[in-house]
Design a protein around this motif. Structure first.
Motif, short mmCIF file in Angstrom:
data_model
loop_
_atom_site.label_atom_id
_atom_site.label_comp_id
_atom_site.label_asym_id
_atom_site.label_seq_id
_atom_site.Cartn_x
_atom_site.Cartn_y
_atom_site.Cartn_z
N ARG A 85 0.83 -1.21 0.00
CA ARG A 85 0.00 0.00 0.00
C ARG A 85 0.87 1.26 0.00
NH1 ARG A 85 -2.12 -2.87 4.19
NH2 ARG A 85 -1.72 -1.19 5.69
N PRO A 86 1.61 1.50 -1.08
CA PRO A 86 2.60 2.58 -1.10
C PRO A 86 2.01 3.97 -0.87
CG PRO A 86 2.24 1.69 -3.30
CD PRO A 86 1.57 0.76 -2.36
N ARG A 87 0.83 4.28 -1.43
CA ARG A 87 0.27 5.62 -1.27
C ARG A 87 -0.02 5.92 0.19
NH1 ARG A 87 1.12 10.19 -2.61
NH2 ARG A 87 2.14 8.95 -4.20
N GLY B 149 2.00 8.75 2.65
CA GLY B 149 1.30 9.77 3.43
C GLY B 149 1.73 9.77 4.88
N ASP B 150 1.83 8.57 5.47
CA ASP B 150 2.25 8.47 6.88
C ASP B 150 3.68 8.96 7.07
OD1 ASP B 150 -0.23 7.42 7.46
OD2 ASP B 150 0.45 5.32 7.42
N LEU C 176 5.58 12.01 9.23
CA LEU C 176 6.74 11.78 10.10
C LEU C 176 7.89 12.69 9.71
CD1 LEU C 176 8.27 10.21 12.28
CD2 LEU C 176 8.72 8.41 10.57
N LEU C 177 8.12 12.85 8.41
CA LEU C 177 9.20 13.72 7.94
C LEU C 177 9.00 15.14 8.42
CD1 LEU C 177 11.76 13.82 6.08
CD2 LEU C 177 10.22 14.57 4.26
N ARG C 178 7.77 15.64 8.37
CA ARG C 178 7.51 17.02 8.81
C ARG C 178 7.80 17.20 10.29
NH1 ARG C 178 3.52 16.67 4.67
NH2 ARG C 178 1.95 15.73 6.04
#
Length: 576
Positions: A387-389, A393-394, A398-400
């Motif tokens: 489920r790449p999309r 998104g998750d 996390l990056l932000r």
């Protein structure tokens, strides 16, 4: 362009010549010496991994060591000129090494070889020597499948570790490994001829053309086939002449950009072969020993490299086992919660989630999505599970959470939900991947931003110790281009250009400003190629073809072009 470089009165600087099966590391002034720290002072010499046959080769008049007055350095051969005599050392197409002394004087000339057999680092040196009148055999009980043979055209004299051959006119010594003579080879490998076959840069800036060509040469020079292990790219000389996960993965784009498809496939294949449940190894020695079974950022980057290779080459059936390994890598990552050691080997590594692991995972998932639209029959069966999309998104959320507005930079690590800016270069990785909004890039490169604390006159610093690496600098060049900051990209590309030959002629080093690193490093050469091809030329795949969206810059003349850029079965030419 001449296939060799002339150096008058060469100094005590290292150099490498190589073939697909062996390599020789020496000093240009031929003064015998040691090199490296893994086996302290024992990393140089003539190696057919995992064995070394000899350490130094030099010329004597019977009383003193003679220094050459000139050296002509090529890819697989080097000629040393003395008053009235020459020494040629070379590998032929079959990886047989020859040292030939030609004496045109009436004086005595002696070819001296330090017969100091060794085994690769982290193994026991149990090598044995069997001397005869004109031959010497080197073997090891630890590696019984490999033995080395030395044959001379004149009688040999051995005293201790010194093998001497007196020459009146011409004397030569040939060295080879039984493993390269005994059987026919079926594996496809890239060679030095491919440097001028694929991705040829033509520019009125002759230094740019030269540097681009030498970057390809550096990668071929560091490629190696090791019996029983595989064919791939070594990390660097003198201290990393074996397979490294992250070095390979950050070099994949450079291999693809220069048409070295066989080297790219072989390198990925070695990592897949020695992976465990999708965990990609960090360090595989030429003995077959896995010294470090992997840091998490390597597992995060592996699927990107596999899908990038598959999209670029179009090899569907050939990559099935690599795709399966990449699928296992995704599972390993998701099960880890992205917590584990990243690219930085600091004392607290592994205590949290690192920015490079998160960024590389997003890159892999995005590349997987692109692969899904082209080759559903290869990746479709694992798409529903991954489920790449949803995962992207998750991970973007996390990056932000790594962003530190008070410092205008990305944290290097989050530990127990607390972001830490440790002063590491990895803050640039999200920009290399093109993930943050342009606003964050602007704040990062501002006077108060993270870039100002990472920059030096040499490029991007690794950490507070001040070492600057071409790989870090090149990744920032690519990041700046992705955000349309061509002026700043050009500034750092000049620093990347300046790294060539820092410690060895024609070689991109591991560290620009510190001779303690490798003088020849694969990912430094690869990032140079990627900066030009995918950076300034803006080359990228679109469906079943590649296109170019060039970026005009003063560091690359406007009429510069690349011809014979290979994508799948086609050849392309692009002009800046």
């Amino acid at each position: 362009m001449k296939p060799y470089t002339i150096i008058e009165y060469p100094e005590h600087r290292p150099f490498t010549i190589s073939s697909n099966r062996g390599y020789f590391i020496g000093y240009l002034d031929l003064v015998p010496d040691g090199m490296g720290y893994h086996k302290k002072g024992e990393m140089n010499g003539l190696w057919y991994p995992p064995l070394r046959a000899l350490k130094n080769v030099y010329v004597s008049d019977g009383e003193r060591i003679l220094k050459p007055i000139r050296a002509e350095i090529g890819y697989n051969k080097t000629k040393f000129l003395f008053d009235g005599s020459d020494l040629d050392i070379s590998f032929d197409d079959g990886s047989v090494f020859t040292a030939m002394l030609t004496n045109r004087t009436q004086e005595s000339r002696v070819l001296v070889i330090e017969l100091l057999p060794e085994t690769v680092w982290y193994s026991i040196n149990d090598t044995r020597v069997i001397p005869k009148k004109r031959t010497v055999t080197v073997y090891s009980y630890m590696f019984p499948e490999v033995s080395l043979r030395i044959r001379s055209t004149a009688d040999l004299s051995i005293e201790g570790s010194r093998l001497t051959i007196h020459s009146n006119r011409r004397t030569s010594v040939r060295v080879w490994a039984n493993s390269i003579i005994s059987g026919e080879q079926h594996m496809k490998m890239n060679g030095y001829a491919d440097i001028d076959r694929f991705s040829v840069l033509i520019s009125r800036d002759r230094y740019l053309s030269r540097n681009f060509r030498l970057a390809k040469d550096n990668m071929i020079r560091l490629s190696l086939m090791v019996p029983g292990i595989g064919y791939g790219i070594m990390a660097g000389h003198p201290d990393f002449p074996w397979f490294f996960g992250i070095d390979t993965l950050l070099s994949i784009n450079g291999m693809l950009d220069s048409g070295l498809f066989d080297l790219a496939f072989g390198s990925l294949n070695v990592l897949a072969r020695f992976s465990r449940s999708g965990k990609i190894p960090h360090e595989v020695l030429t003995s077959g020993k896995v010294y470090n079974d992997g840091d998490l950022e390597e597992t995060a980057m592996f699927p990107y490299a596999v899908f990038r290779y598959a999209r670029w080459t179009g090899h569907d059936e050939k990559v099935k086992h690599l795709v399966q390994t990449a699928s296992e890598s995704f599972d390993y990552l998701f099960n880890s919660g992205y917590r584990g050691r990243g690219i930085m080997e600091d004392p607290d590594a592994g205590t949290g989630v690192d920015i490079d692991t998160v960024s590389f995972t997003i890159m892999s998932l995005k590349e997987f999505e692109k692969m899904m639209t082209l080759d559903q029959h290869i990746v479709g069966e694992i798409a529903d599970r991954i489920r790449p999309r949803e995962k992207i998104g998750d991970l973007m959320k996390l990056l932000r959470s790594f962003w530190m507005p008070e410092k205008n930079t990305f944290a290097n690590r989050i530990v127990d939900r607390v972001p830490f800016d440790l002063g590491f270069w990895t803050s640039i990785v999200p920009f290399y991947a093109g993930l943050p909004d342009p606003e964050l890039y602007g704040r990062f490169v501002s006077d108060q931003g993270g870039l100002s604390r990472l920059s030096s006159i040499y490029g991007i610093r690794v950490d507070a110790n001040g070492n600057s690496m071409p790989i870090n600098t090149g990744m920032f060049v690519l990041g700046a281009i992705r955000y349309g900051d061509i002026e700043r990209a050009s500034e750092y590309f000049r620093k990347l250009n300046a790294s060539l030959g820092s410690f060895s002629p024609n070689s991109y080093p591991e560290i620009i400003n510190n001779p303690q690193g490798c003088y020849l490093q694969a990912w430094s050469a690869a990032i140079y190629l990627e900066s030009v091809v995918e950076g300034f030329f803006g080359v990228h795949p679109e469906g079943d073809r590649i296109v170019s969206i060039p970026h005009s810059a003063d560091v690359i003349p406007s009429d510069t072009r690349i011809r014979n850029l290979i994508f799948r079965d086609g050849s392309y030419e692009f002009k800046l």
